[in-house]
Design a protein around this motif. Structure first.
Motif, PDB file in Angstrom:
ATOM      1  N   ARG A  68     -25.259 -52.549  16.818  1.00 43.31           N
ATOM      2  CA  ARG A  68     -25.859 -51.270  17.202  1.00 43.31           C
ATOM      3  C   ARG A  68     -27.387 -51.369  17.215  1.00 43.31           C
ATOM      4  O   ARG A  68     -28.048 -50.917  18.150  1.00 43.31           O
ATOM      5  CB  ARG A  68     -25.396 -50.181  16.227  1.00 43.31           C
ATOM      6  CG  ARG A  68     -25.747 -48.783  16.690  1.00 43.31           C
ATOM      7  CD  ARG A  68     -25.352 -47.716  15.670  1.00 43.31           C
ATOM      8  NE  ARG A  68     -26.028 -46.473  15.969  1.00 43.31           N
ATOM      9  CZ  ARG A  68     -25.557 -45.543  16.795  1.00 43.31           C
ATOM     10  NH1 ARG A  68     -24.386 -45.709  17.369  1.00 43.31           N
ATOM     11  NH2 ARG A  68     -26.255 -44.457  17.048  1.00 43.31           N
TER      12      ARG A  68
ATOM     13  N   HIS B 296     -20.244 -48.422  21.186  1.00 42.34           N
ATOM     14  CA  HIS B 296     -21.257 -47.703  20.391  1.00 42.34           C
ATOM     15  C   HIS B 296     -21.795 -46.478  21.130  1.00 42.34           C
ATOM     16  O   HIS B 296     -22.078 -45.455  20.514  1.00 42.34           O
ATOM     17  CB  HIS B 296     -22.415 -48.638  20.036  1.00 42.34           C
ATOM     18  CG  HIS B 296     -22.055 -49.661  19.003  1.00 42.34           C
ATOM     19  ND1 HIS B 296     -22.022 -49.373  17.665  1.00 42.34           N
ATOM     20  CD2 HIS B 296     -21.677 -50.953  19.115  1.00 42.34           C
ATOM     21  CE1 HIS B 296     -21.661 -50.448  16.985  1.00 42.34           C
ATOM     22  NE2 HIS B 296     -21.440 -51.426  17.846  1.00 42.34           N
ATOM     23  N   PHE B 297     -21.959 -46.625  22.449  1.00 46.79           N
ATOM     24  CA  PHE B 297     -22.534 -45.530  23.251  1.00 46.79           C
ATOM     25  C   PHE B 297     -21.685 -45.327  24.500  1.00 46.79           C
ATOM     26  O   PHE B 297     -21.896 -45.995  25.516  1.00 46.79           O
ATOM     27  CB  PHE B 297     -23.986 -45.861  23.646  1.00 46.79           C
ATOM     28  CG  PHE B 297     -24.873 -46.169  22.480  1.00 46.79           C
ATOM     29  CD1 PHE B 297     -25.441 -45.141  21.730  1.00 46.79           C
ATOM     30  CD2 PHE B 297     -25.131 -47.480  22.094  1.00 46.79           C
ATOM     31  CE1 PHE B 297     -26.250 -45.420  20.644  1.00 46.79           C
ATOM     32  CE2 PHE B 297     -25.934 -47.766  21.008  1.00 46.79           C
ATOM     33  CZ  PHE B 297     -26.499 -46.736  20.274  1.00 46.79           C
TER      34      PHE B 297
ATOM     35  N   LEU C  98     -26.842 -43.353  25.053  1.00 45.36           N
ATOM     36  CA  LEU C  98     -27.728 -44.459  24.676  1.00 45.36           C
ATOM     37  C   LEU C  98     -29.200 -44.044  24.853  1.00 45.36           C
ATOM     38  O   LEU C  98     -30.030 -44.275  23.957  1.00 45.36           O
ATOM     39  CB  LEU C  98     -27.389 -45.692  25.528  1.00 45.36           C
ATOM     40  CG  LEU C  98     -28.235 -46.947  25.312  1.00 45.36           C
ATOM     41  CD1 LEU C  98     -28.288 -47.340  23.837  1.00 45.36           C
ATOM     42  CD2 LEU C  98     -27.688 -48.107  26.143  1.00 45.36           C
TER      43      LEU C  98
ATOM     44  N   ILE D 242     -28.547 -53.407  20.173  1.00 41.07           N
ATOM     45  CA  ILE D 242     -28.420 -52.643  21.419  1.00 41.07           C
ATOM     46  C   ILE D 242     -29.567 -51.644  21.544  1.00 41.07           C
ATOM     47  O   ILE D 242     -30.192 -51.507  22.601  1.00 41.07           O
ATOM     48  CB  ILE D 242     -27.055 -51.918  21.489  1.00 41.07           C
ATOM     49  CG1 ILE D 242     -25.924 -52.945  21.618  1.00 41.07           C
ATOM     50  CG2 ILE D 242     -27.007 -50.938  22.662  1.00 41.07           C
ATOM     51  CD1 ILE D 242     -24.534 -52.391  21.320  1.00 41.07           C
ATOM     52  N   MET D 243     -29.874 -50.974  20.421  1.00 39.97           N
ATOM     53  CA  MET D 243     -30.965 -49.996  20.431  1.00 39.97           C
ATOM     54  C   MET D 243     -32.301 -50.666  20.776  1.00 39.97           C
ATOM     55  O   MET D 243     -33.088 -50.139  21.576  1.00 39.97           O
ATOM     56  CB  MET D 243     -31.093 -49.336  19.063  1.00 39.97           C
ATOM     57  CG  MET D 243     -29.909 -48.497  18.656  1.00 39.97           C
ATOM     58  SD  MET D 243     -29.974 -46.832  19.331  1.00 39.97           S
ATOM     59  CE  MET D 243     -31.274 -46.145  18.301  1.00 39.97           C
TER      60      MET D 243
ATOM     61  N   ALA E 144     -32.281 -51.624  24.389  1.00 40.68           N
ATOM     62  CA  ALA E 144     -32.354 -50.439  25.249  1.00 40.68           C
ATOM     63  C   ALA E 144     -33.775 -49.876  25.262  1.00 40.68           C
ATOM     64  O   ALA E 144     -34.289 -49.457  26.303  1.00 40.68           O
ATOM     65  CB  ALA E 144     -31.375 -49.374  24.780  1.00 40.68           C
TER      66      ALA E 144
ATOM     67  N   THR F  10     -26.997 -50.185  32.011  1.00 41.23           N
ATOM     68  CA  THR F  10     -26.461 -50.557  30.710  1.00 41.23           C
ATOM     69  C   THR F  10     -26.144 -52.052  30.668  1.00 41.23           C
ATOM     70  O   THR F  10     -26.211 -52.674  29.601  1.00 41.23           O
ATOM     71  CB  THR F  10     -25.195 -49.716  30.427  1.00 41.23           C
ATOM     72  OG1 THR F  10     -25.465 -48.365  30.817  1.00 41.23           O
ATOM     73  CG2 THR F  10     -24.846 -49.733  28.955  1.00 41.23           C
TER      74      THR F  10
ATOM     75  N   LYS G 195     -24.336 -43.785  29.249  1.00 46.83           N
ATOM     76  CA  LYS G 195     -25.741 -44.168  29.299  1.00 46.83           C
ATOM     77  C   LYS G 195     -26.603 -43.051  28.720  1.00 46.83           C
ATOM     78  O   LYS G 195     -27.612 -43.304  28.060  1.00 46.83           O
ATOM     79  CB  LYS G 195     -26.151 -44.476  30.750  1.00 46.83           C
ATOM     80  CG  LYS G 195     -27.581 -44.969  30.877  1.00 46.83           C
ATOM     81  CD  LYS G 195     -27.985 -45.273  32.332  1.00 46.83           C
ATOM     82  CE  LYS G 195     -29.497 -45.342  32.467  1.00 46.83           C
ATOM     83  NZ  LYS G 195     -29.945 -45.605  33.859  1.00 46.83           N
TER      84      LYS G 195
ATOM     85  N   VAL H  91     -21.334 -52.395  24.053  1.00 43.13           N
ATOM     86  CA  VAL H  91     -22.296 -51.314  24.284  1.00 43.13           C
ATOM     87  C   VAL H  91     -21.549 -49.989  24.402  1.00 43.13           C
ATOM     88  O   VAL H  91     -21.895 -49.005  23.743  1.00 43.13           O
ATOM     89  CB  VAL H  91     -23.147 -51.568  25.555  1.00 43.13           C
ATOM     90  CG1 VAL H  91     -24.052 -50.362  25.839  1.00 43.13           C
ATOM     91  CG2 VAL H  91     -23.989 -52.821  25.405  1.00 43.13           C
TER      92      VAL H  91
END
Lengths: 182, 182
Positions: free
Chosen positions: A9, A45-46, A52, A12-13, A16, A28, A49, A42
């Motif tokens: 996570r 978790h989200f 996210l 990914i953050m 992003a 994404t 889009k 991805v």
């Protein structure tokens, strides 16, 4: 959440923040690639889009809020205020996302981002008040117009794709206007 | 072009300026309705929405350029400079299109709008230079940062949906920063 899920996570953050910071219309897929995870991870978790983007926006606003709170303990409130102002505008110039996050912190953003936006504005207001008490900012400048200046400087720097030297000279003019009368 | 075709074209432009000024994502249908002409007439003059937007944007920039040129003959160059700055920002607040036109006047806009944008910037630069010679604006402020301020103030006013009083107080701060050192 298990430790490896938490790691994913966070990766990914971070990805992003970078990818959407350079181009808000990025996909994404681009985020998954930079994070080094599969697209399915991805989406786990989200799911969308938007979620996210919302999470990244919230993180940005929370970091700015934390920075403002840190600076509010500074022994030189004037320096602290202008340092925060400069940081917001500098990040906006290189990262479109900041300016859009700031604007979006109003109606479009979800509850979490709105809360973070309110926290950031409140912390910025504290910096302003302290700087005014210390005689570093004119006392007749109220929060709404100073905040409009912050948004404007951020968007001006982003829209004009300012080189850092022009951006700094623009800030010099703005700061001269915020100083108390001589 | 026949006189009635010219009339139609002018009415379509006026309607488009109003409709897109309130909402850049409005439709060509809305424009036809306000102009009181059929959609076929709109398409005869402007085969695509992009061409219509381009024409409106060009008209906006040309009007600002003309206003700046008019003001450049003013006996009080300082007053003229600040009046033009205020007009650009005030129009931006109520009409999103101005701010977007200003930003778009760079890479995205077509040749005509770009030419009009260059003309407007050049006329604004003349106002700045005259105001500096008259001692109304600090002489160490160069065009790029003053133009960035204009863009920023316009976008700040638009993004924050400022009420006119806040917008005017924001401009007071900006103008204080542009004045020569006391």
């Amino acid at each position: 959440m298990r430790a490896d899920a938490r790691d994913n996570r966070a990766r990914i953050m971070t990805a992003a923040d970078d990818v959407f910071g350079r181009s808000p219309s990025a996909s994404t897929d681009d985020v998954a690639r930079l994070a080094g995870v599969g697209i399915a991870t991805v989406f786990r978790h989200f799911p969308t889009k938007t979620e996210l983007l919302e999470a990244v926006l919230t993180l940005r606003l929370e970091r700015l809020r934390e920075r403002a709170r840190e600076l509010s303990g500074d022994a030189e409130p004037g320096k602290a205020f202008f340092e925060f102002f400069t940081q917001v505008v500098s990040e906006s110039a290189s990262k479109l996302a900041i300016a859009e996050a700031l604007t979006a912190a109003g109606a479009v953003a979800g509850a979490e981002a709105q809360e973070a936006g309110r926290g950031m504005r409140s912390a910025f207001n504290d910096l302003l008040t302290a700087a005014q008490r210390a005689g570093a900012v004119r006392t007749d400048a109220e929060f709404p117009e100073v905040y409009a200046l912050l948004i404007g400087a951020s968007r001006g720097a982003t829209a004009a794709k300012l080189d850092p030297a022009v951006r700094d000279r623009m800030l010099t003019l703005i700061y001269a206007g915020l100083k108390p009368y001589a």
